[in-house]
Scaffold this motif. Structure first.
Motif, short mmCIF file in Angstrom:
data_model
loop_
_atom_site.label_atom_id
_atom_site.label_comp_id
_atom_site.label_asym_id
_atom_site.label_seq_id
_atom_site.Cartn_x
_atom_site.Cartn_y
_atom_site.Cartn_z
N ALA A 36 16.90 12.04 11.65
CA ALA A 36 17.66 13.38 10.99
C ALA A 36 17.35 14.19 12.04
CB ALA A 36 16.84 13.12 10.03
N LEU A 37 17.06 14.85 13.04
CA LEU A 37 16.75 16.12 14.22
C LEU A 37 18.38 15.64 14.70
CD1 LEU A 37 14.15 15.53 16.72
CD2 LEU A 37 13.94 16.70 14.57
N PRO A 38 18.75 17.15 14.91
CA PRO A 38 20.21 17.73 15.04
C PRO A 38 20.63 16.92 16.37
CG PRO A 38 19.13 19.79 14.82
CD PRO A 38 18.48 18.28 14.55
N GLU A 39 19.48 16.26 17.61
CA GLU A 39 19.49 15.42 18.24
C GLU A 39 19.81 14.31 18.66
OE1 GLU A 39 17.86 17.48 17.88
OE2 GLU A 39 17.17 19.28 19.66
N ALA A 40 19.73 13.91 16.21
CA ALA A 40 20.08 12.42 16.55
C ALA A 40 19.35 11.10 17.33
CB ALA A 40 20.81 12.27 16.24
N PRO A 41 18.43 10.91 18.16
CA PRO A 41 17.72 10.16 18.95
C PRO A 41 18.50 8.97 18.40
CG PRO A 41 16.07 10.99 18.24
CD PRO A 41 16.86 11.88 17.99
N GLU A 42 18.20 7.80 18.68
CA GLU A 42 17.85 6.31 18.16
C GLU A 42 16.61 6.22 17.99
OE1 GLU A 42 20.83 3.63 19.21
OE2 GLU A 42 19.92 2.33 18.06
N VAL A 43 16.16 5.33 17.48
CA VAL A 43 14.40 5.09 17.29
C VAL A 43 14.68 3.97 16.69
CG1 VAL A 43 12.23 5.50 16.26
CG2 VAL A 43 13.88 7.63 16.67
N ARG A 44 14.49 2.81 17.76
CA ARG A 44 14.31 1.02 16.66
C ARG A 44 12.24 0.94 16.63
NH1 ARG A 44 18.58 -2.53 19.08
NH2 ARG A 44 20.92 -1.01 18.53
N MET A 45 11.24 0.80 15.29
CA MET A 45 10.49 0.29 14.86
C MET A 45 10.53 -1.46 15.39
SD MET A 45 8.05 1.99 12.57
CE MET A 45 8.83 1.54 10.90
N VAL A 46 8.65 -1.44 15.50
CA VAL A 46 8.29 -2.74 16.39
C VAL A 46 7.23 -2.66 15.37
CG1 VAL A 46 8.69 -5.34 17.23
CG2 VAL A 46 9.51 -2.58 18.48
N ILE A 47 6.85 -3.46 14.41
CA ILE A 47 5.75 -3.81 13.86
C ILE A 47 5.38 -5.26 13.56
CG2 ILE A 47 5.95 -2.06 12.31
CD1 ILE A 47 7.17 -3.53 9.85
N PRO A 48 4.36 -5.89 13.92
CA PRO A 48 4.13 -7.46 13.25
C PRO A 48 4.51 -7.67 11.42
CG PRO A 48 2.25 -6.25 13.88
CD PRO A 48 2.82 -4.67 13.45
N LEU A 49 4.82 -8.85 11.62
CA LEU A 49 5.08 -9.82 10.13
C LEU A 49 3.86 -9.61 9.51
CD1 LEU A 49 7.30 -10.14 8.01
CD2 LEU A 49 7.81 -11.99 9.25
N HIS A 50 3.06 -9.35 9.03
CA HIS A 50 1.68 -9.13 8.93
C HIS A 50 2.08 -10.14 7.26
CE1 HIS A 50 -0.85 -6.65 11.22
NE2 HIS A 50 0.36 -5.41 10.96
N VAL A 51 0.59 -10.98 7.44
CA VAL A 51 0.77 -11.87 5.86
C VAL A 51 0.97 -11.08 4.91
CG1 VAL A 51 -0.34 -13.74 4.35
CG2 VAL A 51 -1.23 -13.02 6.84
N ALA A 52 0.03 -9.59 4.79
CA ALA A 52 -0.03 -8.58 3.95
C ALA A 52 1.35 -8.45 3.85
CB ALA A 52 -0.54 -7.48 3.76
N ILE A 53 2.90 -8.28 4.07
CA ILE A 53 4.05 -7.66 3.91
C ILE A 53 5.01 -8.56 3.00
CG2 ILE A 53 5.95 -7.24 5.00
CD1 ILE A 53 4.95 -6.63 7.70
N ASP A 54 5.32 -8.02 1.62
CA ASP A 54 5.24 -8.77 0.69
C ASP A 54 7.38 -9.23 1.14
OD1 ASP A 54 7.45 -9.39 -1.22
OD2 ASP A 54 6.43 -8.58 -2.49
N ARG A 55 7.16 -10.22 2.25
CA ARG A 55 8.74 -11.32 2.69
C ARG A 55 10.28 -10.30 1.67
NH1 ARG A 55 8.27 -15.26 7.35
NH2 ARG A 55 6.07 -14.64 7.87
#
Ligand code: ADP
Length: 483
Positions: A36-55
């Protein structure tokens, strides 16, 4: 720079997918705040697909299969993606995150195994997508192996030749102590004896990540300074001193949309600074919900929310409350953690029926109703890199009573100062806790003074924008090779 800066952001947890503690809050917010910054970098996030995540709650699309080298033969990683708050999020699954695997296990070797796999898969993913990051931004020891891998096994890989590394320390003592064999199993070397790290740390993910990082930060200026001391440096203070020029503290923000008493769906009575009196109704509901004495709604309700672990000083809170058990208050303790501390919390509630309720579970809804209904919240941490609980509490008009350490000291203004927002005490000791609570109970008797504390707290600007701008500046300084 003509093109947008590209950031590969790795985390073990991120709200709303999966959250265990403050790291989940931060990773769930910072990437969008950066974009959301004026410079607008592109951020891509990586997280594990934990069992606790409700797919079923997220639209996950299959992206690619990867093969991660391991000494007993390659292990497959399955990658999905989705978009959350405008941020592309990749979720990496595979056997190491299979059935029954918790987000964190007490066994750092087991966690070392799954997070080494994850860290390497995240780098392989960037290659598979042909998405060349300018910055790899790792969080804590879990994703530090990615930073280490980039400076070792991927050192000569042209794909990452321009990628700078930032490592954020959300909790220094968690080093990934026993993870060494897991690193080795995934082909990651240990540090050289002359690397500058202490000998005992050569096989530990967090120290290896610190060694690899171009810039290191933690989540408050106060804790950044404390990390250089023997008391809070976890044995790495000597090494960190050598990196002092690359070490900084950037205060965490808060997701002001997710934490807004004006629209919080868990509250019967939403409120803002101009309708603070509605908190009383929330308090009444809460006392009923908890089975606490309802009549004396004029008695202050003292709360604790958080992990029941040594760091958080909940044992200090329990002993402090015991010391003032004959004073007029009611209380609630919500949290999970070390069995022995949980048992102490339960035992005090059993001794004080109707006065104190202890709830041993993770319950986001109840936590929100406590922030909105309790009068004060104890945060007696022995150390605190930043702490979100005190910020959330202030935003909900609940006054913190906290140790003057790390991020707590950076975010709370003591009631004795102009613009006070809470009560600070020097050390996490029961006597000091009790004295600070007494001070708070006394101030509570003066409604105008109490209202001022609440309103000052609710006025604080905990938004992410300022901090996100600081992160962006650090990214840029890495690319320019500045110190
Ligand atoms: P930590 O060191 O655990 O990250 P923080 O203060 O930074 O501590 O953040 C803790 C976060 O987890 C807050 O959002 C808090 O509301 C939440 N939390 C902790 N324990 C519980 C619980 N038992 N139930 C609900 N929420 C909890």
């Amino acid at each position: 720079m003509s093109e947008k800066l590209k950031v590969l952001f790795l985390s073990a947890e991120a709200a709303p997918f999966v959250k265990v503690g403050g790291l989940g809050d931060v990773s769930g917010t910072l990437p969008a705040a950066l974009q959301a910054l004026p410079e607008a970098p592109e951020v891509r996030m990586v997280i594990p697909l934990h069992v606790a995540i409700d797919r079923s709650s997220f639209r996950l699309e299959k992206v690619v299969d990867l093969s991660i080298p391991h000494k007993d033969g390659p292990i497959s990683a399955e990658v999905f993606s989705t978009v959350q708050d405008g941020v592309t999020v990749y979720l990496i699954g595979g056997a190491p995150f299979g059935t029954d695997v918790p987000v964190y296990s007490p066994d750092t070797l087991a966690d070392g195994y799954k997070y080494s796999f994850f860290s390497l898969a995240a780098l392989e993913l960037a290659k598979a997508l042909d998405w060349q990051p300018d910055i790899l931004h790792a969080q804590d020891w879990h994703t530090a192996p990615a930073a280490h891998a980039m400076r070792t096994v991927y050192r000569d890989d042209p794909f990452f030749s321009r990628t700078g590394i930032m490592l954020t320390v959300h909790n220094l003592p968690y080093l990934g102590e026993k993870a060494g064999p897991a690193l080795a199993a995934f082909g990651l070397p240990f540090a050289e004896k002359n690397s500058g790290l202490p000998k005992w740390a050569l096989q530990m993910p967090l120290p290896l990540g610190l060694l690899a990082a171009d810039k290191i930060n933690t989540v408050s200026p106060g804790y950044a300074a404390e990390m250089l001391t023997k008391q809070h440096g976890s044995g790495l203070q000597g090494f960190l001193k050598t990196r002092e020029r690359d070490l900084l503290g950037i205060l965490n923000g808060l997701d002001l949309e997710r934490w807004d008493p004006g629209v919080d769906g868990q509250l019967r009575f939403t409120f803002d600074r101009d309708s603070i009196e509605k908190r009383k109704k929330n308090k009444h509901e809460l006392l009923k919900e908890l089975g606490l004495d309802e009549n004396p709604t004029e008695m202050p309700l003292i709360a604790y929310i958080g992990r029941m672990e040594g760091q958080k000083g909940v044992d200090v809170a329990i002993k402090g409350l015991h010391k003032i058990k004959n004073l007029p208050w009611t209380g609630v303790l919500l949290g999970t953690g070390v069995a022995k501390i949980e048992a102490q919390a339960v035992a005090l509630a059993t001794k004080l029926p109707g006065k104190l309720s202890t709830v041993i579970r993770y319950d986001d809804g109840l936590a929100r109703r406590i922030y909105a209904g309790a009068d004060m919240i104890m945060v007696p941490s022995r150390y605190e890199p930043c702490g979100l609980i005190q910020m959330i509490a202030m935003r909900y008009g609940c006054v913190p009573v906290a140790t003057a350490t790390g991020g707590l000291r950076d975010t709370i203004i003591d009631a004795a100062q102009p613009g006070g927002t809470g009560f600070l005490f020097n050390e996490a000791r029961p006597r000091q806790m009790a004295a600070a609570l007494k001070r708070a109970l006394q101030t509570y008797q003066d409604p105008a003074a109490w209202l001022a504390l609440q309103q000052n707290g609710m006025k604080q600007d905990f938004s992410w924008a300022k901090s996100a701008q600081k992160y962006y500046q650090v990214y840029k300084s890495i690319l320019k090779g500045e110190n």
